[in-house]
Design a protein around this motif. Structure first.
Motif, PDB file in Angstrom:
ATOM      1  N   GLU A 242       0.840  -1.196   0.000  1.00 53.97           N
ATOM      2  CA  GLU A 242       0.000   0.000   0.000  1.00 53.97           C
ATOM      3  C   GLU A 242       0.876   1.246   0.000  1.00 53.97           C
ATOM      4  O   GLU A 242       2.003   1.229   0.492  1.00 53.97           O
ATOM      5  CB  GLU A 242      -0.929   0.031   1.218  1.00 53.97           C
ATOM      6  CG  GLU A 242      -2.011  -1.020   1.213  1.00 53.97           C
ATOM      7  CD  GLU A 242      -2.936  -0.907   2.411  1.00 53.97           C
ATOM      8  OE1 GLU A 242      -3.888  -1.701   2.490  1.00 53.97           O
ATOM      9  OE2 GLU A 242      -2.713  -0.017   3.267  1.00 53.97           O
ATOM     10  N   GLU A 244       0.526   5.506   0.823  1.00 53.53           N
ATOM     11  CA  GLU A 244      -0.231   6.680   1.246  1.00 53.53           C
ATOM     12  C   GLU A 244       0.356   7.912   0.565  1.00 53.53           C
ATOM     13  O   GLU A 244       1.571   8.027   0.422  1.00 53.53           O
ATOM     14  CB  GLU A 244      -0.167   6.858   2.762  1.00 53.53           C
ATOM     15  CG  GLU A 244      -0.826   5.740   3.548  1.00 53.53           C
ATOM     16  CD  GLU A 244      -0.769   5.982   5.040  1.00 53.53           C
ATOM     17  OE1 GLU A 244      -0.539   7.143   5.453  1.00 53.53           O
ATOM     18  OE2 GLU A 244      -0.949   5.010   5.800  1.00 53.53           O
ATOM     19  N   VAL A 275      -5.009   6.402  -0.101  1.00 57.35           N
ATOM     20  CA  VAL A 275      -4.332   5.137   0.157  1.00 57.35           C
ATOM     21  C   VAL A 275      -4.562   4.229  -1.045  1.00 57.35           C
ATOM     22  O   VAL A 275      -5.710   3.914  -1.382  1.00 57.35           O
ATOM     23  CB  VAL A 275      -4.850   4.464   1.443  1.00 57.35           C
ATOM     24  CG1 VAL A 275      -4.115   3.141   1.672  1.00 57.35           C
ATOM     25  CG2 VAL A 275      -4.652   5.389   2.643  1.00 57.35           C
TER      26      VAL A 275
END
Length: 323
Positions: A242, A244, A275
């Motif tokens: 992931e 951000e 995100v």
């Protein structure tokens, strides 16, 4: 060049197609002196159509797949800031692989390699004993079997971190128009000459940059729509699968650079960063706001893993237009 990994270099340059830089410490972080934007560009009208274009430029998930090409379509989506973050990470990894910090004072780096499926990639520059250096990559029909790249990009780096074996500060500038064409379907992406990006690592984690700041001014196209970022600043946090991302300033250009929106500095996006995930097509969460013409605003918000656009046409605080 020592310990050159051709495929690694090729990938580094391939993903480099969507960034640019400042290459002088005296230049301001995000300086746009070499990149020209249309003087007649205007603030975008507060319409839902324009709001969607802003969404396409800021909230498209391009963390997975082939950067810049996995979203080429009639909708013309190109998240240049997210692409820039991926480029930074891969370039730092490649520079680490070349062991540039081991070169002696002013030692010249110059190597031309055959690409796996045709074409060449030249790497040339210099390094010094204080762990600073610069490299220029020039690709001529360099084909790694997946993409064909052409163009020249200049990279400088400094502030070497002995613990993690990476440079903390890096700039990337496109000396020419830089193109990438996917072999399988001829889709293409191009970034304009003089586009640049400056990266400053806040902290490393496990040999990778986990948190970093990036200043960007660039212009890029997927062959349909042309987008631009001017004097933009973003912060990123890489969590592995992931990413951000939040913005703090700058202009986002749409309509092939004919109009733009300003990031709304009254809104603290660090509280609601976008995100992005490898496994989900749309962003998982996040919200961003931008100023439009006539006191209007556009809000880009992720709701139930779907990006939605809202427009306040008159600046009264009510987002009366939505998709």
């Amino acid at each position: 060049m020592k310990n050159m990994k051709l495929l690694g270099v090729s990938l580094a340059v391939v993903v480099s197609v969507f960034t640019g830089c400042v290459d002088d410490e005296s230049a301001s972080f995000g300086d746009t002196s070499d990149l020209s934007f249309p003087v007649n560009a205007v603030s975008a009208k507060p319409t839902l159509e324009n709001g969607k274009k802003v969404e396409n430029a800021t909230a498209t998930n391009q963390i997975g797949g082939v950067p810049g090409l996995n979203s080429v379509s009639n909708n013309s989506k190109l998240n240049t800031a997210l692409l820039g973050s991926k480029i930074s990470k891969r370039l730092l990894k490649h520079i680490k692989d070349t062991n540039i910090e081991s070169y002696s004072l002013n030692e010249t780096i110059d190597s031309t390699d055959e690409c796996p499926s045709g074409g060449t990639l030249r790497s040339y520059g210099s390094a010094n004993e204080t762990n600073e250096g610069s490299i220029t990559f020039t690709a001529v029909n360099c084909n790694d079997g997946y993409e064909i790249i052409n163009g020249s990009v200049y990279i400088t780096m400094k502030n070497f971190d002995d613990t993690f074996g990476d440079f903390k500060d890096m700039t990337v500038k496109f000396m020419t128009d830089f193109t990438m064409k996917k072999v399988s379907d001829d889709s293409m992406a191009k970034i304009s000459a003089n586009s640049y990006m400056a990266v400053s690592v806040i902290n490393f984690s496990d040999g990778n940059m986990q948190k970093f700041k990036s200043a960007m001014s660039l212009q890029a196209t997927d062959g349909s729509e042309k987008y631009g970022l001017k004097d933009c600043e973003f912060y990123f946090k890489d969590n592995g699968d992931e990413m951000e991302m939040y913005q703090t300033k700058g202009k986002v250009y749409i309509d092939s650079l004919a109009s733009y929106v300003d990031y709304d500095t009254d809104y603290d996006m660090s509280e609601t960063p976008f995100v992005f995930s490898d496994s989900v097509d749309a962003p998982i969460s996040g919200e961003a706001r931008y100023n439009m013409a006539d006191n209007g605003k556009v809000k880009i918000k992720v709701e139930s893993n779907k990006v939605k656009t809202y427009v306040d046409a008159n600046g009264d605080g009510v987002y009366e237009l939505s998709e």
